[in-house]
Scaffold this motif. Structure first.
Motif, PDB file in Angstrom:
ATOM      1  N   ASN A   1      -3.995   8.655  -1.915  1.00 16.07           N
ATOM      2  CA  ASN A   1      -3.523   7.320  -1.534  1.00 16.07           C
ATOM      3  C   ASN A   1      -3.663   6.393  -2.742  1.00 16.07           C
ATOM      4  OD1 ASN A   1      -2.993   4.803  -0.480  1.00 16.07           O
ATOM      5  ND2 ASN A   1      -4.610   4.873   1.085  1.00 16.07           N
ATOM      6  N   PRO A   2      -2.564   6.151  -3.469  1.00 12.01           N
ATOM      7  CA  PRO A   2      -2.636   5.317  -4.683  1.00 12.01           C
ATOM      8  C   PRO A   2      -3.173   3.915  -4.430  1.00 12.01           C
ATOM      9  CG  PRO A   2      -0.551   6.497  -4.571  1.00 12.01           C
ATOM     10  CD  PRO A   2      -1.223   6.696  -3.245  1.00 12.01           C
ATOM     11  N   ASN A   3      -3.099   3.441  -3.192  1.00 11.04           N
ATOM     12  CA  ASN A   3      -3.542   2.084  -2.879  1.00 11.04           C
ATOM     13  C   ASN A   3      -4.984   2.026  -2.368  1.00 11.04           C
ATOM     14  OD1 ASN A   3      -0.979   0.917  -3.494  1.00 11.04           O
ATOM     15  ND2 ASN A   3      -0.225   1.696  -1.511  1.00 11.04           N
ATOM     16  N   ILE A   4      -5.655   3.140  -2.382  1.00 10.88           N
ATOM     17  CA  ILE A   4      -7.012   3.176  -1.832  1.00 10.88           C
ATOM     18  C   ILE A   4      -7.984   2.448  -2.753  1.00 10.88           C
ATOM     19  CG2 ILE A   4      -7.898   5.277  -2.953  1.00 10.88           C
ATOM     20  CD1 ILE A   4      -8.869   6.132  -0.107  1.00 10.88           C
ATOM     21  N   ASN A   5      -8.989   1.851  -2.166  1.00  9.60           N
ATOM     22  CA  ASN A   5     -10.065   1.200  -2.914  1.00  9.60           C
ATOM     23  C   ASN A   5     -11.299   2.086  -2.800  1.00  9.60           C
ATOM     24  OD1 ASN A   5     -11.933  -0.443  -4.140  1.00  9.60           O
ATOM     25  ND2 ASN A   5     -11.986  -1.976  -2.505  1.00  9.60           N
TER      26      ASN A   5
ATOM     27  N   ARG B   1      -7.317   8.850  -5.172  1.00 12.27           N
ATOM     28  CA  ARG B   1      -6.183   8.078  -5.686  1.00 12.27           C
ATOM     29  C   ARG B   1      -4.890   8.881  -5.638  1.00 12.27           C
ATOM     30  NH1 ARG B   1      -7.561   3.285  -7.496  1.00 12.27           N
ATOM     31  NH2 ARG B   1      -9.729   2.863  -8.088  1.00 12.27           N
TER      32      ARG B   1
ATOM     33  N   GLU C   1      -3.180   1.609   4.336  1.00 13.79           N
ATOM     34  CA  GLU C   1      -3.019   0.644   3.249  1.00 13.79           C
ATOM     35  C   GLU C   1      -4.329  -0.110   3.012  1.00 13.79           C
ATOM     36  OE1 GLU C   1      -0.450  -0.169   1.240  1.00 13.79           O
ATOM     37  OE2 GLU C   1       0.709   1.545   1.988  1.00 13.79           O
ATOM     38  N   GLU C   2      -4.644  -0.320   1.745  1.00 16.56           N
ATOM     39  CA  GLU C   2      -5.830  -1.075   1.347  1.00 16.56           C
ATOM     40  C   GLU C   2      -7.117  -0.489   1.942  1.00 16.56           C
ATOM     41  OE1 GLU C   2      -5.471  -3.333  -0.943  1.00 16.56           O
ATOM     42  OE2 GLU C   2      -3.287  -3.105  -0.838  1.00 16.56           O
ATOM     43  N   LYS C   3      -7.129   0.810   2.149  1.00 16.67           N
ATOM     44  CA  LYS C   3      -8.308   1.477   2.701  1.00 16.67           C
ATOM     45  C   LYS C   3      -9.460   1.428   1.699  1.00 16.67           C
ATOM     46  CE  LYS C   3     -10.884   4.213   5.247  1.00 16.67           C
ATOM     47  NZ  LYS C   3     -11.444   3.794   6.551  1.00 16.67           N
TER      48      LYS C   3
END
Length: 792
Positions: free
Chosen positions: A237-241, A234, A209-211
């Protein structure tokens, strides 16, 4: 107008953008007359960027203008929030609106550009576009260009970055027909393959999460690799930065990349207009993923290199830790391995992975001690090479060469450690329906999946080989034969000695003539250096003449198999030379005698083997050869198998010994004497996948030849079909008939004394000639028939 499309980010197949390209190219053609074809890009690329920005902002345009007009001092950050992008435009103008005031179009257009946010203005300013606005206005082209671009749909919601990437790259390909040889724009399917390979292994940390995932392309071009990597992350992992970093030296490609990043909401400050070899734009920033297609064969040093690059590279290498160039410096003519080392330097120490496109040169170029070989050695010794994947030819837009993907990793899975995987994927492709420049093939989704499977399965197959890293390391040994030479003072050997310039160190006749010619051309004037050279030559000439006279006077045909026997006759001759020789130091006299004696000798395996004062065999330096022996091989066994059967008395030596003297016998070789410079590395990729194909049997070839001969004979026989016997047809082939020892037959046609027309039925001459004994086209003894093309 471009039709709307759904997102194609997950596609593997290339996208067909021919219709869109032709539409834009038709706009470019309106510039004809005012612009040369290679200058169309000065207008088209900035206009595409402006229209792309305008389409992106269209939905919030009214709100942004209203907010700005309400408060002209409003903060740019607030306008970005209203616009929904990291850029905005505060002008009421659009390209379509500009058409309503054609008289003031140029001034209004410049006003419209000035209303963009500073980051977009910088892009346009770097392209020097305002100058083109004035030029188009002056030549009556501005209205037409603006009108056609105002009708072009480049909305990011309907024309995604993949379509734009293909459009940009195909346009640049057309504009850059004479671009740098190594400047290749990467097809999207190749980029997708690279990204899939990087993400196929060692990427569990990216699921957190929040990677924050840092991605670098140090030769980012139009940003295609960064865009594809961003989309793939993305999806993973849709939450990746995903933070995208890029460096690019081409101003147009940089502008396109910057615009694309801004549309995606990326921080444009991480895209730098900078030569990567000259400077690392992100010092201290490690990268989770590095992906790049650096240019092939571009110089980093010498007269053809960009200004300041060579100094920057050498200064960095001179640092205590060699900076980014820890493996060494490659030849100045090709910077590929500098880009590879930059990637290694930027890769995260714990989990960095990279995919770099290379041509075949980095696999094997350079000798053992070359920079390329030592860089390969560095990569192997630090276990950085995970895989090398060979792809097909004809995949790129402006080059047909085959390419290789170097997969580098600081995060190898356990079974890969100390191993290198070679994958031959050259057969995985499908033909394009229509070529795009030199691109005639593409990698389909099925092909891509097959290549990924070969990679992840990590199992030996016909197309996949797995080796220990040490397999590619080798040591260079020098091989000499014993000094066995015969000696003779013949006129032929004296002439050969002079031809080879053995005495040029004493007096050089060619240089003397050159200086004399220069003096004649300049009316006797010479510079100080030339004067000194000429003076030295004149001083040495009497001794040179005396030596030559001495040798020619003593010339004879006797051959000596022992050096001492020859020297007993040869050395006393020098006592007859004048004082100029006698006054030399004894060491110089001996050196001169040795040089001349050796020049008068020839290798002779029947001659006596020469030894030194301690009884050790002396080896002939002229017989030196080299053998590259794998580090894993038994050296003695290698030479017994590969060298001694051909040269039984050869001696192999490792020339960098403890004392630095040559030769170093095998008994004296120790681990300490093994010099780094004589241990190298190469990847002979093709050799590992070579399959021997035996020759066809003779009877099969004979049958084929007979069939060909029969077919040719039938064609010749059919040439006369439909022609009456005795007629001459201007479309008919003529047959020349000769008979040894007699005059050619007469023919009715003037000017063709030895040419007759064959009857289609009998293949016999129709007028006065002797009939051939067999079918035309076959030689039989002295008679033969030759086919000529009728000139008429």
């Amino acid at each position: 107008m471009i039709e709307e499309r759904k997102d194609s980010g997950a596609r593997g197949d290339s996208i067909d953008v021919r219709a869109e390209i032709e539409h834009i190219w038709s706009i470019a053609n309106t510039l004809r007359g005012a612009y040369a074809a290679d200058k169309y890009r000065n207008v088209v690329i900035p206009m595409i960027i402006i229209r792309r920005m305008e389409c992106a902002l269209a939905g919030t345009k009214v709100k942004v203008v209203a907010a700005f007009e309400k408060n002209p001092k409003i903060a740019g950050k607030k306008l970005q929030n209203v616009a929904g992008f990291r850029f905005y435009n505060t002008s009421r103008f659009t390209l379509a609106e500009l058409l309503n005031d054609s008289k003031n179009m140029a001034a209004n257009f410049e006003s419209y550009i000035d209303a963009f946010s500073a980051n977009i203005q910088e892009i346009i300013r770097n392209l020097d576009f305002k100058k083109e606005i004035e030029k188009m206005d002056k030549n009556g082209r501005l209205f037409g260009v603006v009108k056609k671009f105002s009708e072009l749909n480049l909305d990011p919601k309907t024309v995604d970055n993949h379509v734009m990437g293909y459009m940009f790259e195909d346009l640049i390909r057309r504009f850059s027909a004479n671009a740098e040889a190594g400047d290749h724009y990467t097809p999207r399917e190749v980029i997708q393959l690279m990204v899939k390979i990087i993400l196929a292994e060692g990427c569990n940390d990216l699921l957190a999460e929040e990677k924050v995932a840092t991605v670098l392309d140090m030769a980012c071009g139009t940003g295609g690799m960064l865009s594809t990597a961003n989309d793939a992350l993305r999806r993973l992992n849709p939450n990746i930065n995903a933070r995208l970093f890029g460096q690019e030296i081409n101003p147009e490609s940089y502008a396109i990349c910057l615009a694309d990043m801004l549309i995606k909401g990326q921080d444009a400050r991480d895209i730098h207009f900078q030569d990567t070899i000259k400077k690392d734009s992100f010092p201290g920033q490690s990268m989770r993923i590095v992906i790049a297609n650096p240019p092939f064969g571009t110089p980093w040093g010498g007269k053809d290199a960009p200004e300041g690059v060579e100094k920057a590279v050498r200064d960095e290498y001179a640092a205590k830790d060699h900076g980014r160039w820890k493996g060494g410096l490659p030849a100045t003519g090709d910077a590929q391995f500098l880009f590879v080392q930059h990637a290694v330097a930027k890769m995260d120490e714990g989990c960095g992975r990279a995919a770099i496109i290379q041509n075949g040169s980095p696999l094997f170029s350079g000798g053992t001690s070359s920079g390329e070989s030592q860089i390969r050695r560095y990569l192997l010794e630090h276990d950085l090479v995970e895989a090398i994947i060979g792809l097909s030819t004809d995949l790129f837009y402006n080059t047909g060469i085959g390419i290789y993907i170097f997969v580098l990793s600081k995060n190898k899975r356990p079974e890969r450690r100390g191993k290198v995987q070679l994958i031959n994927a050259a057969h995985y492709w499908k033909p394009l329906a229509k070529s795009l420049g030199k691109k005639r093939r593409e990698i389909s989704v099925a092909d891509m999946d097959a290549i990924i499977k070969l990679y992840t399965d990590f199992t030996e197959t016909k197309e996949c080989k797995i080796y220990d890293a040490s397999e590619f390391l080798y040591r260079e040994y020098s091989v000499y034969q014993p000094l066995q030479r015969n000696y003779a003072l013949t006129k032929e050997r004296i002439a050969k000695m002079l031809q080879e310039g053995v005495l040029d160190f004493l007096y050089n006749p060619a240089l003397h003539e050159e200086l004399k010619e220069k003096a004649a051309e300049n009316a006797g004037a010479r510079n100080v250096g030339e004067e000194k050279k000429l003076s030295a030559l004149l001083d040495a000439k009497p001794l040179y003449d005396a030596i030559l006279k001495m040798l020619e006077g003593a010339a004879n045909e006797k051959i000596y198999k022992q050096k001492e026997a020859f020297l007993n006759v040869f050395t006393p001759l020098f006592d007859t030379l004048p004082a100029q020789y006698q006054n030399l130091k004894e060491t110089k006299k001996k050196d001169l005698q040795e040089k001349i004696a050796f020049a008068l000798s020839e290798m002779d395996k029947t001659a006596e083997i020469q030894k030194d004062d301690h009884g050790n065999v002396i080896y002939d330096s002229t017989t030196k050869d080299t053998e590259l022996v794998k580090l894993t091989a038994d050296v003695e066994a290698y030479f017994k198998k590969e060298v001694f059967p051909h040269v039984p008395d050869a001696q192999y030596v490792y020339e960098y010994g403890d004392d630095g003297k040559l030769p170093l016998s095998p008994a004296k070789q120790t681990s300490a004497s093994l010099s780094r410079e004589k241990t190298g590395a190469e990847f002979p990729f093709t050799r590992y996948f070579y399959e021997y194909e035996g020759c066809e049997k003779a009877d099969v070839l004979l049958t084929r030849f007979m069939e060909m001969e029969k077919a040719i004979a039938e064609k010749v026989r059919g040439l006369g079909e439909g022609i009456k016997e005795g007629e001459v047809s201007p479309s008919l082939h003529y047959v020349e008939f000769r008979k040894s020892g007699r005059s050619p037959p007469e023919t009715p046609e003037a000017g063709r004394a030895n040419t007759v027309c064959l009857s289609p039925a009998t293949a016999t001459p129709s007028a006065g000639g002797q009939p051939p004994a067999t079918l035309p086209g076959v030689n039989h003894g002295e008679e033969h028939i030759e086919v000529e093309e009728n000139d008429a």
